[in-house]
Design an enzyme around this catalytic site. Sequence first.
Site, PDB file in Angstrom:
ATOM      1  CG  ASN A  86      -1.900  -1.135   1.243  1.00 28.56           C
ATOM      2  OD1 ASN A  86      -2.523  -1.415   0.222  1.00 28.56           O
ATOM      3  ND2 ASN A  86      -2.052  -1.807   2.372  1.00 28.56           N
ATOM      4  N   GLY A  92      -4.644   3.128   2.131  1.00 27.32           N
ATOM      5  CA  GLY A  92      -4.697   2.818   3.567  1.00 27.32           C
ATOM      6  C   GLY A  92      -3.354   2.504   4.191  1.00 27.32           C
ATOM      7  CD  GLN A  93       2.692   3.689   3.110  1.00 32.36           C
ATOM      8  OE1 GLN A  93       2.465   4.490   2.201  1.00 32.36           O
ATOM      9  NE2 GLN A  93       3.911   3.328   3.458  1.00 32.36           N
ATOM     10  CG  HIS A  99       4.493  -2.899   5.024  1.00 32.23           C
ATOM     11  ND1 HIS A  99       4.621  -1.541   5.244  1.00 32.23           N
ATOM     12  CD2 HIS A  99       3.159  -3.143   5.035  1.00 32.23           C
ATOM     13  CE1 HIS A  99       3.426  -0.993   5.385  1.00 32.23           C
ATOM     14  NE2 HIS A  99       2.519  -1.946   5.255  1.00 32.23           N
ATOM     15  CG  LEU A 100       6.621  -6.666  -0.623  1.00 35.68           C
ATOM     16  CD1 LEU A 100       7.263  -7.714  -1.534  1.00 35.68           C
ATOM     17  CD2 LEU A 100       5.951  -5.591  -1.460  1.00 35.68           C
TER      18      LEU A 100
HETATM   19  P1  5GP Z   1      -0.379  -0.933   5.933  1.00 36.81           P
HETATM   20  O1  5GP Z   1      -1.772  -0.551   6.343  1.00 36.81           O
HETATM   21  O2  5GP Z   1       0.603   0.184   6.200  1.00 36.81           O
HETATM   22  O3  5GP Z   1      -0.278  -1.469   4.529  1.00 36.81           O
HETATM   23  O4  5GP Z   1       0.010  -2.165   6.839  1.00 36.81           O
HETATM   24  C1  5GP Z   1       0.588  -2.042   8.088  1.00 36.81           C
HETATM   25  C2  5GP Z   1       0.412  -3.375   8.776  1.00 36.81           C
HETATM   26  O5  5GP Z   1       1.318  -3.444   9.853  1.00 36.81           O
HETATM   27  C3  5GP Z   1      -0.986  -3.600   9.371  1.00 36.81           C
HETATM   28  O6  5GP Z   1      -1.538  -4.780   8.802  1.00 36.81           O
HETATM   29  C4  5GP Z   1      -0.739  -3.723  10.869  1.00 36.81           C
HETATM   30  O7  5GP Z   1      -1.556  -4.697  11.480  1.00 36.81           O
HETATM   31  C5  5GP Z   1       0.730  -4.104  10.926  1.00 36.81           C
HETATM   32  N1  5GP Z   1       1.450  -3.641  12.103  1.00 36.81           N
HETATM   33  C6  5GP Z   1       1.455  -2.357  12.603  1.00 36.81           C
HETATM   34  N2  5GP Z   1       2.289  -2.275  13.655  1.00 36.81           N
HETATM   35  C7  5GP Z   1       2.807  -3.514  13.837  1.00 36.81           C
HETATM   36  C8  5GP Z   1       3.744  -4.046  14.778  1.00 36.81           C
HETATM   37  O8  5GP Z   1       4.261  -3.355  15.661  1.00 36.81           O
HETATM   38  N3  5GP Z   1       4.047  -5.365  14.655  1.00 36.81           N
HETATM   39  C9  5GP Z   1       3.496  -6.169  13.679  1.00 36.81           C
HETATM   40  N4  5GP Z   1       3.869  -7.442  13.651  1.00 36.81           N
HETATM   41  N5  5GP Z   1       2.619  -5.686  12.770  1.00 36.81           N
HETATM   42  C10 5GP Z   1       2.283  -4.383  12.845  1.00 36.81           C
END
Ligand code: 5GP
Length: 113
Positions: A86, A92-93, A99-100
Amino acid sequence: MNERCPFCAIARGSVTADVVLTTDDIVAFRDLNPVAPVHVLVVPVEHVTSVSALEDTELGGRLLRTAARVARQEGLEGSGYRIVTNHGPDAGQSVHHLHLHVLGGRPMHWPPG
Ligand code: 5GP
Ligand code: ZN
């Protein structure tokens, strides 16, 4: 490295995560709030804010190959999986460290929401 970045903290080992695979420059760990039976995040150790800021094409290739390796390791080769990244508010990032998402273990909808 970014002092306030949660994924930098995981990559350097100062915050714990359920790590499933590491290489010299990549860490893969389980998402804290999984949205599928398998939900693993594949991140570069280096702080890159999103795919939009990714300049190292070899690192990009390694990230993709590592995501496929994680999926295989998680037993998803036959059933299938999705790899998602994202960028920005519409996608929704929420964490601004590239990250993938590797998602699998259930049928996925298309188009995504
Ligand atoms: P995004 O919404 O940016 O694409 O995804 C971020 C992801 O990171 C989310 O699915 C969220 O649950 C995960 N996440 C956020 N903080 C942490 C963390 O401290 N540890 C882990 N393992 N996952 C996290
Ligand atoms: Zn970071």
